[in-house]
Motif scaffolding. Sequence first.
Motif, PDB file in Angstrom:
ATOM      1  N   THR A 295      30.962  35.435  43.650  1.00 41.14           N
ATOM      2  CA  THR A 295      30.013  36.497  43.298  1.00 41.14           C
ATOM      3  C   THR A 295      30.459  37.236  42.046  1.00 41.14           C
ATOM      4  O   THR A 295      29.667  37.497  41.129  1.00 41.14           O
ATOM      5  CB  THR A 295      29.868  37.494  44.465  1.00 41.14           C
ATOM      6  OG1 THR A 295      29.421  36.800  45.636  1.00 41.14           O
ATOM      7  CG2 THR A 295      28.867  38.591  44.111  1.00 41.14           C
ATOM      8  N   THR A 296      31.736  37.562  41.982  1.00 43.68           N
ATOM      9  CA  THR A 296      32.266  38.376  40.890  1.00 43.68           C
ATOM     10  C   THR A 296      32.263  37.634  39.575  1.00 43.68           C
ATOM     11  O   THR A 296      31.979  38.209  38.523  1.00 43.68           O
ATOM     12  CB  THR A 296      33.698  38.827  41.221  1.00 43.68           C
ATOM     13  OG1 THR A 296      33.681  39.549  42.441  1.00 43.68           O
ATOM     14  CG2 THR A 296      34.254  39.720  40.116  1.00 43.68           C
TER      15      THR A 296
ATOM     16  N   LEU B  41      40.426  43.402  39.568  1.00 48.66           N
ATOM     17  CA  LEU B  41      40.230  42.168  40.318  1.00 48.66           C
ATOM     18  C   LEU B  41      41.562  41.543  40.726  1.00 48.66           C
ATOM     19  O   LEU B  41      41.698  41.003  41.826  1.00 48.66           O
ATOM     20  CB  LEU B  41      39.418  41.173  39.478  1.00 48.66           C
ATOM     21  CG  LEU B  41      37.937  41.029  39.843  1.00 48.66           C
ATOM     22  CD1 LEU B  41      37.767  40.442  41.224  1.00 48.66           C
ATOM     23  CD2 LEU B  41      37.226  42.371  39.747  1.00 48.66           C
ATOM     24  N   LEU B  42      42.556  41.618  39.854  1.00 45.41           N
ATOM     25  CA  LEU B  42      43.859  41.049  40.190  1.00 45.41           C
ATOM     26  C   LEU B  42      44.510  41.812  41.347  1.00 45.41           C
ATOM     27  O   LEU B  42      45.150  41.209  42.222  1.00 45.41           O
ATOM     28  CB  LEU B  42      44.773  41.052  38.972  1.00 45.41           C
ATOM     29  CG  LEU B  42      44.370  40.096  37.837  1.00 45.41           C
ATOM     30  CD1 LEU B  42      45.343  40.211  36.680  1.00 45.41           C
ATOM     31  CD2 LEU B  42      44.293  38.653  38.333  1.00 45.41           C
ATOM     32  N   HIS B  43      44.353  43.136  41.364  1.00 46.94           N
ATOM     33  CA  HIS B  43      44.886  43.910  42.485  1.00 46.94           C
ATOM     34  C   HIS B  43      44.163  43.542  43.785  1.00 46.94           C
ATOM     35  O   HIS B  43      44.800  43.418  44.840  1.00 46.94           O
ATOM     36  CB  HIS B  43      44.747  45.410  42.210  1.00 46.94           C
ATOM     37  CG  HIS B  43      45.831  45.957  41.335  1.00 46.94           C
ATOM     38  ND1 HIS B  43      45.731  45.997  39.962  1.00 46.94           N
ATOM     39  CD2 HIS B  43      47.050  46.461  41.630  1.00 46.94           C
ATOM     40  CE1 HIS B  43      46.841  46.520  39.463  1.00 46.94           C
ATOM     41  NE2 HIS B  43      47.652  46.807  40.447  1.00 46.94           N
ATOM     42  N   ARG B  44      42.863  43.365  43.716  1.00 45.93           N
ATOM     43  CA  ARG B  44      42.127  42.965  44.913  1.00 45.93           C
ATOM     44  C   ARG B  44      42.531  41.557  45.352  1.00 45.93           C
ATOM     45  O   ARG B  44      42.579  41.250  46.553  1.00 45.93           O
ATOM     46  CB  ARG B  44      40.635  43.053  44.655  1.00 45.93           C
ATOM     47  CG  ARG B  44      40.143  44.508  44.681  1.00 45.93           C
ATOM     48  CD  ARG B  44      38.866  44.705  43.914  1.00 45.93           C
ATOM     49  NE  ARG B  44      37.754  43.909  44.406  1.00 45.93           N
ATOM     50  CZ  ARG B  44      36.582  43.831  43.775  1.00 45.93           C
ATOM     51  NH1 ARG B  44      36.394  44.492  42.653  1.00 45.93           N
ATOM     52  NH2 ARG B  44      35.602  43.101  44.272  1.00 45.93           N
TER      53      ARG B  44
ATOM     54  N   GLY C  85      57.105  37.301  27.177  1.00 46.08           N
ATOM     55  CA  GLY C  85      57.448  36.652  28.434  1.00 46.08           C
ATOM     56  C   GLY C  85      56.632  37.209  29.588  1.00 46.08           C
ATOM     57  O   GLY C  85      55.577  37.807  29.391  1.00 46.08           O
ATOM     58  N   LEU C  86      57.130  37.025  30.803  1.00 51.68           N
ATOM     59  CA  LEU C  86      56.407  37.487  31.987  1.00 51.68           C
ATOM     60  C   LEU C  86      56.430  39.003  32.095  1.00 51.68           C
ATOM     61  O   LEU C  86      57.437  39.648  31.772  1.00 51.68           O
ATOM     62  CB  LEU C  86      57.026  36.898  33.249  1.00 51.68           C
ATOM     63  CG  LEU C  86      56.691  35.444  33.601  1.00 51.68           C
ATOM     64  CD1 LEU C  86      57.379  35.070  34.904  1.00 51.68           C
ATOM     65  CD2 LEU C  86      55.196  35.222  33.706  1.00 51.68           C
ATOM     66  N   GLY C  87      55.318  39.560  32.568  1.00 52.05           N
ATOM     67  CA  GLY C  87      55.248  40.989  32.788  1.00 52.05           C
ATOM     68  C   GLY C  87      54.484  41.297  34.059  1.00 52.05           C
ATOM     69  O   GLY C  87      53.567  40.566  34.447  1.00 52.05           O
ATOM     70  N   PHE C  88      54.855  42.370  34.733  1.00 52.36           N
ATOM     71  CA  PHE C  88      54.197  42.776  35.976  1.00 52.36           C
ATOM     72  C   PHE C  88      52.733  43.100  35.712  1.00 52.36           C
ATOM     73  O   PHE C  88      52.393  43.796  34.750  1.00 52.36           O
ATOM     74  CB  PHE C  88      54.907  43.991  36.562  1.00 52.36           C
ATOM     75  CG  PHE C  88      54.175  44.639  37.696  1.00 52.36           C
ATOM     76  CD1 PHE C  88      54.096  44.014  38.921  1.00 52.36           C
ATOM     77  CD2 PHE C  88      53.549  45.859  37.519  1.00 52.36           C
ATOM     78  CE1 PHE C  88      53.403  44.604  39.976  1.00 52.36           C
ATOM     79  CE2 PHE C  88      52.862  46.457  38.565  1.00 52.36           C
ATOM     80  CZ  PHE C  88      52.790  45.832  39.795  1.00 52.36           C
ATOM     81  N   ALA C  89      51.856  42.593  36.583  1.00 56.31           N
ATOM     82  CA  ALA C  89      50.420  42.795  36.396  1.00 56.31           C
ATOM     83  C   ALA C  89      49.749  43.449  37.592  1.00 56.31           C
ATOM     84  O   ALA C  89      48.877  44.309  37.425  1.00 56.31           O
ATOM     85  CB  ALA C  89      49.729  41.463  36.089  1.00 56.31           C
ATOM     86  N   ALA C  90      50.120  43.077  38.804  1.00 56.85           N
ATOM     87  CA  ALA C  90      49.424  43.619  39.979  1.00 56.85           C
ATOM     88  C   ALA C  90      50.280  43.405  41.221  1.00 56.85           C
ATOM     89  O   ALA C  90      51.126  42.511  41.271  1.00 56.85           O
ATOM     90  CB  ALA C  90      48.065  42.942  40.163  1.00 56.85           C
TER      91      ALA C  90
ATOM     92  N   GLY D 241      41.242  31.534  37.444  1.00 55.15           N
ATOM     93  CA  GLY D 241      39.818  31.516  37.104  1.00 55.15           C
ATOM     94  C   GLY D 241      39.339  32.855  36.587  1.00 55.15           C
ATOM     95  O   GLY D 241      38.570  32.927  35.617  1.00 55.15           O
ATOM     96  N   TYR D 242      39.770  33.956  37.238  1.00 54.59           N
ATOM     97  CA  TYR D 242      39.415  35.290  36.758  1.00 54.59           C
ATOM     98  C   TYR D 242      39.892  35.495  35.318  1.00 54.59           C
ATOM     99  O   TYR D 242      39.159  35.991  34.462  1.00 54.59           O
ATOM    100  CB  TYR D 242      40.063  36.359  37.646  1.00 54.59           C
ATOM    101  CG  TYR D 242      39.382  36.598  38.971  1.00 54.59           C
ATOM    102  CD1 TYR D 242      38.005  36.766  39.061  1.00 54.59           C
ATOM    103  CD2 TYR D 242      40.131  36.684  40.147  1.00 54.59           C
ATOM    104  CE1 TYR D 242      37.394  36.991  40.288  1.00 54.59           C
ATOM    105  CE2 TYR D 242      39.522  36.925  41.372  1.00 54.59           C
ATOM    106  CZ  TYR D 242      38.147  37.069  41.431  1.00 54.59           C
ATOM    107  OH  TYR D 242      37.552  37.296  42.642  1.00 54.59           O
TER     108      TYR D 242
END
Length: 232
Positions: free
Chosen positions: A15-16, A26-29, A52-57, A156-157
Amino acid sequence: MTSSHLLAAVREFTTTILNPYDLPDLLHRLTDHATMVTGAQGCGIMLAGNDGLGFAAASDDGVVDVEVTQDRIDDGPCHAAYERDQTMAIGDLEAEDRWPEYRQRALESGFRAVLGIPMRAWGQTIGVLDIYRRAPGPWSDTDRDAAEIMTAMGAGYILHANQMRAQHELADQLQTALTSRDIIGQAKGLLMARHRVDADEAFDMLRSTSQRGNMKLREVAAKVIEAENARA
């Protein structure tokens, strides 16, 4: 893996993805869905960037602390999954001798097991999804399957969000080009009437002024129009 939670997650995704959305939200959900679908107690997402890698959710504060520790020290199963581009399945962090600072922080937060799944898009690894469990024990194939579904949804998001942004940027660029064309055309017409020259000569006048003044052609044309309006 509970089918009802998985169905709810897939329904939200389908849906989203067809409507505008806020990617961080959306990543937190997604972390909440991943936690419920896998029957775990927490989930975190780290994304790859220029540094490099970083915190996102994350699904909760406990996971935030653990993921931020990984981010700060650039070490942990999430980083290993990213660097090796393979799933890292740790059944008992107490028995693990790698990543000592990360391991200590995870245990202090009450987590005994972690599953890190690389997030792939465009043929490359763009991040990692970490699933946390408080009870030690091996990760089953069902756990992995559920985590991989959630990881694919997250990719995908991100992919869709970047495509939409690129489309909007292209639309803005096209609109700017069309506006510039109109302004330059108007300025050419004014120069042709004032100096009794043809279209090519008028354009050469604009271009020469642009080069001498190190200005964009559109800016020169706008000044010609502004000067003409001031005379009127």
